[in-house]
Design a protein around this motif. Structure first.
Motif, PDB file in Angstrom:
ATOM      1  N   ASP A 179       0.846  -1.190   0.000  1.00 43.36           N
ATOM      2  CA  ASP A 179       0.000   0.000   0.000  1.00 43.36           C
ATOM      3  C   ASP A 179       0.881   1.239   0.000  1.00 43.36           C
ATOM      4  O   ASP A 179       1.990   1.236   0.548  1.00 43.36           O
ATOM      5  N   LEU A 180       0.401   2.313  -0.625  1.00 41.98           N
ATOM      6  CA  LEU A 180       1.122   3.585  -0.664  1.00 41.98           C
ATOM      7  C   LEU A 180       0.219   4.698  -0.150  1.00 41.98           C
ATOM      8  O   LEU A 180      -0.998   4.686  -0.363  1.00 41.98           O
ATOM      9  N   SER A 181       0.823   5.690   0.514  1.00 38.51           N
ATOM     10  CA  SER A 181       0.085   6.864   0.968  1.00 38.51           C
ATOM     11  C   SER A 181       1.005   8.074   0.955  1.00 38.51           C
ATOM     12  O   SER A 181       2.229   7.945   1.011  1.00 38.51           O
ATOM     13  N   ALA A 182       0.407   9.261   0.866  1.00 31.84           N
ATOM     14  CA  ALA A 182       1.171  10.508   0.837  1.00 31.84           C
ATOM     15  C   ALA A 182       0.322  11.613   1.437  1.00 31.84           C
ATOM     16  O   ALA A 182      -0.913  11.562   1.435  1.00 31.84           O
ATOM     17  N   SER A 183       1.006  12.640   1.956  1.00 31.93           N
ATOM     18  CA  SER A 183       0.313  13.766   2.579  1.00 31.93           C
ATOM     19  C   SER A 183       1.099  15.044   2.293  1.00 31.93           C
ATOM     20  O   SER A 183       2.333  15.031   2.263  1.00 31.93           O
ATOM     21  N   LEU A 184       0.370  16.132   2.092  1.00 26.72           N
ATOM     22  CA  LEU A 184       0.990  17.425   1.823  1.00 26.72           C
ATOM     23  C   LEU A 184       0.253  18.512   2.584  1.00 26.72           C
ATOM     24  O   LEU A 184      -0.973  18.640   2.457  1.00 26.72           O
ATOM     25  N   LYS A 185       1.003  19.269   3.367  1.00 33.17           N
ATOM     26  CA  LYS A 185       0.442  20.431   4.065  1.00 33.17           C
ATOM     27  C   LYS A 185       0.646  21.638   3.170  1.00 33.17           C
ATOM     28  O   LYS A 185       1.709  22.256   3.149  1.00 33.17           O
ATOM     29  N   ILE A 186      -0.401  21.968   2.427  1.00 32.18           N
ATOM     30  CA  ILE A 186      -0.299  23.037   1.437  1.00 32.18           C
ATOM     31  C   ILE A 186      -0.049  24.384   2.109  1.00 32.18           C
ATOM     32  O   ILE A 186       0.729  25.203   1.627  1.00 32.18           O
ATOM     33  N   SER A 187      -0.717  24.618   3.207  1.00 35.13           N
ATOM     34  CA  SER A 187      -0.537  25.843   3.977  1.00 35.13           C
ATOM     35  C   SER A 187      -0.828  25.513   5.430  1.00 35.13           C
ATOM     36  O   SER A 187      -1.086  24.351   5.780  1.00 35.13           O
ATOM     37  N   GLU A 188      -0.802  26.531   6.287  1.00 34.89           N
ATOM     38  CA  GLU A 188      -1.112  26.300   7.679  1.00 34.89           C
ATOM     39  C   GLU A 188      -2.563  25.886   7.874  1.00 34.89           C
ATOM     40  O   GLU A 188      -2.932  25.384   8.931  1.00 34.89           O
ATOM     41  N   ASN A 189      -3.371  26.085   6.861  1.00 31.34           N
ATOM     42  CA  ASN A 189      -4.805  25.816   6.988  1.00 31.34           C
ATOM     43  C   ASN A 189      -5.297  24.631   6.176  1.00 31.34           C
ATOM     44  O   ASN A 189      -6.409  24.164   6.397  1.00 31.34           O
ATOM     45  N   ILE A 190      -4.498  24.136   5.238  1.00 33.10           N
ATOM     46  CA  ILE A 190      -4.983  23.093   4.328  1.00 33.10           C
ATOM     47  C   ILE A 190      -3.992  21.929   4.295  1.00 33.10           C
ATOM     48  O   ILE A 190      -2.798  22.131   4.060  1.00 33.10           O
ATOM     49  N   THR A 191      -4.514  20.730   4.531  1.00 32.60           N
ATOM     50  CA  THR A 191      -3.738  19.496   4.416  1.00 32.60           C
ATOM     51  C   THR A 191      -4.522  18.506   3.574  1.00 32.60           C
ATOM     52  O   THR A 191      -5.717  18.300   3.789  1.00 32.60           O
ATOM     53  N   ILE A 192      -3.843  17.901   2.618  1.00 27.75           N
ATOM     54  CA  ILE A 192      -4.487  16.919   1.749  1.00 27.75           C
ATOM     55  C   ILE A 192      -3.637  15.649   1.755  1.00 27.75           C
ATOM     56  O   ILE A 192      -2.400  15.713   1.760  1.00 27.75           O
ATOM     57  N   SER A 193      -4.300  14.491   1.795  1.00 30.72           N
ATOM     58  CA  SER A 193      -3.587  13.220   1.786  1.00 30.72           C
ATOM     59  C   SER A 193      -4.345  12.224   0.922  1.00 30.72           C
ATOM     60  O   SER A 193      -5.550  12.368   0.697  1.00 30.72           O
ATOM     61  N   GLY A 194      -3.630  11.240   0.440  1.00 33.52           N
ATOM     62  CA  GLY A 194      -4.239  10.220  -0.389  1.00 33.52           C
ATOM     63  C   GLY A 194      -3.522   8.897  -0.224  1.00 33.52           C
ATOM     64  O   GLY A 194      -2.392   8.844   0.272  1.00 33.52           O
ATOM     65  N   TYR A 195      -4.171   7.818  -0.609  1.00 30.86           N
ATOM     66  CA  TYR A 195      -3.547   6.507  -0.493  1.00 30.86           C
ATOM     67  C   TYR A 195      -4.118   5.563  -1.538  1.00 30.86           C
ATOM     68  O   TYR A 195      -5.206   5.785  -2.091  1.00 30.86           O
ATOM     69  N   ILE A 196      -3.347   4.520  -1.814  1.00 26.43           N
ATOM     70  CA  ILE A 196      -3.778   3.431  -2.691  1.00 26.43           C
ATOM     71  C   ILE A 196      -3.696   2.146  -1.882  1.00 26.43           C
ATOM     72  O   ILE A 196      -2.625   1.753  -1.418  1.00 26.43           O
ATOM     73  N   LEU A 197      -4.825   1.506  -1.710  1.00 23.30           N
ATOM     74  CA  LEU A 197      -4.906   0.262  -0.944  1.00 23.30           C
ATOM     75  C   LEU A 197      -4.849  -0.916  -1.908  1.00 23.30           C
ATOM     76  O   LEU A 197      -5.554  -0.938  -2.912  1.00 23.30           O
ATOM     77  N   ASN A 198      -3.992  -1.879  -1.604  1.00 24.01           N
ATOM     78  CA  ASN A 198      -3.790  -3.065  -2.450  1.00 24.01           C
ATOM     79  C   ASN A 198      -3.230  -2.675  -3.817  1.00 24.01           C
ATOM     80  O   ASN A 198      -3.700  -3.142  -4.853  1.00 24.01           O
ATOM     81  N   LEU A 199      -2.225  -1.821  -3.803  1.00 21.30           N
ATOM     82  CA  LEU A 199      -1.575  -1.432  -5.063  1.00 21.30           C
ATOM     83  C   LEU A 199      -0.994  -2.659  -5.753  1.00 21.30           C
ATOM     84  O   LEU A 199      -1.163  -2.851  -6.961  1.00 21.30           O
ATOM     85  N   LEU A 200      -0.304  -3.474  -4.985  1.00 22.29           N
ATOM     86  CA  LEU A 200       0.212  -4.750  -5.478  1.00 22.29           C
ATOM     87  C   LEU A 200      -0.193  -5.831  -4.490  1.00 22.29           C
ATOM     88  O   LEU A 200      -0.213  -5.608  -3.277  1.00 22.29           O
TER      89      LEU A 200
END
Length: 844
Positions: A765-786
């Motif tokens: 599985d893969l996941s990533a997160s980015l804090k765009i600013s002090e007010n916005i955080t976005i994250s995503g993941y792929i479950l069962n990529l392989l």
């Protein structure tokens, strides 16, 4: 004075640009500025602030003990999952989080909900695990054990999860013999703040959002959290077996490999879909007054389709009279056809829970004498509502009276609810610890009053619970009165029904004590004991002792021994008590040896060896009507962990292996032997490995994480589904009477053997997160990529099918004593899809 001088200097510097002469600057003085003469100021004598309690308690924990011990002593065998771990986890719910981060942990689908496996132990219900939320036990003691919190899809309110691998009954009560899950929720810590979040998971059609608001000041803090989650469910490939096929055994993927006349020709359950399209809801509030009094309230709901390897059901909505003829006596004969309303996930459950608690802590430590005390008190109220439907609906003909037709056409009728009850608990607990220069002593008591009754808003006659759902309100209960019609009966054909009225009330007392002595710096001894008494059970003693040897700052050795017990479920206890008997608790003994090596701030290594023996008890009907110990299981294992951590990089790896020693049976029915062996030995992989890689970059504002895990060496399961299952196919081929029957058996054998069952199951599985600013955080993941085997997740096998011997099988000479009768039936699984998930969080 310093503030005044600072203001004066600032004003003077500001006036420089306006000053025209030297007199303009010299006239700017303190007296002229403030309008009065300055006074002499003498600051008070400086007294350094020193809090002996904070210094002494820093770095101490009481996860496994009532006394506060060095954090290293309490952390071995415990996995800490932080809010950051949860935020980055490619996980749908808490079960996925446990499987990602806890060594040796996994979960699989089961007949009555998803079940956890840890340290070589897995059972059809999570009765040997205890789940606490902010110190309150939220297990369902009446029937299912841990269920509600594990199923909820929103985890944004969780600050930390501590997982104790193995027994901790002396610390957390009878029943905590396989593991303890301690959930700590987030509290207000940053003035006034508001957060709004949203999420979406493809494949399952899951979407939702949450809201959190916090307010803090010097005297109090308040936080509120609310979430809403909707899950449509995933259409998955589901492989199952049907020993009751029309012309013999059937195997294959539901809706794909089964003949049209089979019940499994219909589509499979929609995996993880909401119960009756009702969304999951979570509400929580906390009030902290003067950092002393803590008041909390919480509501959670969860529910979904069960098992995953059942076929969707058709609900009959009516009859159409096609023609009317007469018999030889002139009476009318109605020729009718049935109408159906559509396919549904009949086998599903819903659980709702509300809790409230009030707690307070008092502590004091005298730095001179190194003596002090800690007193903790907590009162809580916890109520939960549970209902679960059976796995099929009923059909009827014209001879069924109209009122009963309406009931049979309504899947919400109490008739279809295999379980329908509520459980309410009032609890009060107090613990006191006395601190000495060379150790600590702790004493405490815990009282619970439990009320098992009708479900929220249900009529008294709708109560239904117990093993097989055979405990009902009375002989007028709507779940019982339809047995006079063929095909509408429940387990009443096999066992007598127990009548419980509107429910019952039970009392439970726990008394506990602990001694923790550290006579020298390189040795610490802890002894804990706990006595549990229950209205319907014999007393249960739980003991734990621990010897810790921090031989060096980098090395730690620890040896633990435990004797724990598990009380039977409230339904089992009450049923036995109705026959004027007290049930015996289930006994567990365990021994552990642990070694921890901390090379430096970056590297950490640990290894644990354990050996356990657990009794297996069950409710025997109808001859005994009592809890009987039918055998015991012995197993041992090792856990190895390593971690490397820098400011930017985190790597964790662990490996676990279980050596299953087998089952020692007592002289009871043979079918119990087979059931226990299949239930407790065949659902656990002997070996498992997990790897976590996390990297921070972009000035600590971005993360990327990879989780890999593999399970293999299913020693007992692979033997059954391989050699034993093919012996059974051989017997069926030998008994085939026509070429068609022989071809059918051969076709099913090929479908079965093509599955490569219980070999290597690996995922990435893969996941990533980015804090765009002090007010916005976005994250995503792929479950069962392989994944291997198409991300296969097996279904728990309890071996119960051994009691379902058909007349056709008996005519071929097959008996329940034939060990391989049920072997092929255990191969049931779903193939989980590869999905993408995204989360967004806004902070104001």
């Amino acid at each position: 004075m310093k503030k005044i001088l600072g203001i004066v200097v600032g004003v003077c510097l500001g006036l420089i640009t306006q000053a025209q002469t030297l007199d303009d600057l010299t006239n700017c003085n303190e007296e002229k500025f403030i309008g009065k003469n300055s006074e002499t100021y003498t600051p008070p004598r400086y007294v350094p602030r020193y809090d002996a309690w904070k210094k002494w308690s820093r770095g101490r924990s009481n996860r496994l003990t009532y006394t506060l011990q060095d954090k290293r002593l309490a952390s071995i065998g415990t996995t800490i999952i932080t809010a950051e771990d949860i935020a980055l986890a490619p996980a749908r719910n808490l079960l996925d989080v446990l499987e990602l981060y806890v060594p040796g942990a996994q979960w699989i689908n089961a007949d009555q909900g998803k079940v956890i496996g840890m340290r070589g132990w897995m059972a059809p219900r999570n009765l040997r695990y205890q789940v606490f939320v902010d110190g309150v036990n939220v297990n369902q003691q009446a029937h299912n054990g841990a269920i509600n919190e594990l199923e909820n899809w929103d985890m944004d309110d969780i600050a930390q999860i501590e997982v104790i691998r193995g027994a901790a009954a002396a610390r957390y009560g009878a029943g905590a013999i396989s593991g303890v899950i301690l959930i700590t929720t987030k509290v207000a810590d940053k003035g006034k703040q508001t957060q709004v979040g949203g999420n979406y998971v493809s494949g399952y059609g899951n979407f939702g959002g949450n809201f959190k608001h916090t307010v803090t000041n010097d005297d109090l803090s308040f936080s509120f959290f609310g979430s809403w989650q909707r899950t449509q469910g995933a259409t998955v490939n589901a492989f199952t077996t049907n020993p009751r096929g029309l012309i013999g055994p059937e195997v294959g993927f539901i809706g794909q490999n089964f003949p049209s006349f089979s019940e499994f020709s219909r589509p499979a359950f929609t995996q993880l879909s909401d119960y009756n399209d009702q969304p999951q809801i979570k509400l929580a509030a906390e009030l902290n007054i003067l950092n002393k009094w803590k008041a909390k309230a919480r509501y959670t709901s969860a529910g979904s389709a069960l098992n995953g390897v059942g076929a969707q059901s058709l609900v009959q909505s009516g009859l159409v009279i096609d023609s009317v003829t007469t018999d030889v006596n002139g009476f009318p004969v109605y020729n009718s056809s049935r109408e159906f309303s559509g396919l549904i996930n009949a086998k599903s459950f819903r659980t709702r829970q509300m809790m409230a608690s009030l707690s307070r802590e008092w502590h004091h430590l005298d730095s001179a004498s190194k003596r002090g005390y800690v007193i903790r008190a907590q009162a809580s109220w916890n109520t939960q509502d549970f209902e679960a439907r059976g796995d099929s609906t009923y059909t009827y003909e014209i001879d069924i009276p109209e009122p009963f037709r309406n009931r049979l056409s309504n899947q919400e009728d109490p008739l279809y609810k295999r379980y329908n009850f509520s459980e309410t608990t009032l609890e009060a607990q107090v613990t006191g610890s006395y601190i000495l220069p060379f150790g600590q002593i702790a004493l405490g008591a815990d009282y619970q009053r439990k009320n098992i009754g009708t479900g929220w808003g249900d009529a008294p006659t709708e109560i239904r619970l117990g093993d097989g759902g055979i405990l009902v309100h009375s002989d007028d209960s709507p779940v019982y009165r339809l047995t006079q019609y063929g095909g509408v009966s429940d387990t009443t054909d096999f066992y007598g029904v127990g009548f419980v009225g509107n429910g019952w009330v039970s009392d439970r007392w726990d008394f506990f004590g602990e001694v923790n002595i550290a006579p020298v710096k390189w040795a610490s001894v802890t002894a804990t004991t706990r006595l549990t008494t229950h209205s319907f059970s014999k007393p249960a003693w739980n003991h734990r002792w621990s010897l810790s040897l921090p031989v060096h700052a980098d090395h730690l050795l620890q040896v633990n021994g435990q004797i724990g017990h598990r009380l039977m479920t409230e339904a089992q206890l009450h049923e036995v008590f109705s026959y004027d008997k007290l049930a015996s608790p289930e006994r567990f003994t365990g021994l552990e040896a642990r070694y921890l090596f901390t090379l430096n701030d970056r590297w950490r290594f640990g290894v644990t060896w354990y050996q356990n023996q657990s009794e297996i008890s069950t409710l025997i009907r109808p001859q005994w009507e009592n809890i009987a110990t039918i055998g015991s299981i012995q197993y041992q294992g090792i856990e190895a962990e390593a971690s490397f951590k820098t400011r930017q990089l985190l790597i964790r790896a662990n490996y676990t292996q279980v050596f299953q020693g087998g089952v020692e049976f007592f002289d009871l029915a043979t079918e119990n032997f087979i059931q226990v062996k299949s239930m407790y030995l065949n659902n656990i992989p002997n070996e498992m490995a997990k790897l976590l890689f996390r990297y921070r970059f972009f000035n600590q504002r971005a993360y990327i994480q990879a989780n890999a895990r593999a399970m293999w060496n299913y020693e007992f399961a692979s033997f059954e589904t391989g050699e034993l299952a093919n012996r059974l196919f051989d017997a069926w081929e030998l008994g085939a009477e026509t070429a068609f029957e022989l071809a059918t058996v051969e076709r099913f054998r090929k479908i079965y053997n093509d599955q490569n069952a219980y070999t290597l199951d690996a995922r990435l599985d893969l996941s990533a997160s980015l804090k765009i600013s002090e007010n916005i955080t976005i994250s995503g993941y792929i479950l069962n990529l392989l994944s291997t085997n198409n991300a296969r997740r097996y279904t728990f096998s309890d071996g119960v099918q051994t009691n379902e011997l058909s007349a056709a099988d008996a005519s071929k000479g097959i008996t329940p004593l034939t060990e391989f009768l049920y072997a092929y039936q255990r191969l049931k699984f779903i193939e989980e899809p590869t999905v993408f998930g995204v989360r967004v969080k806004l902070t104001f």
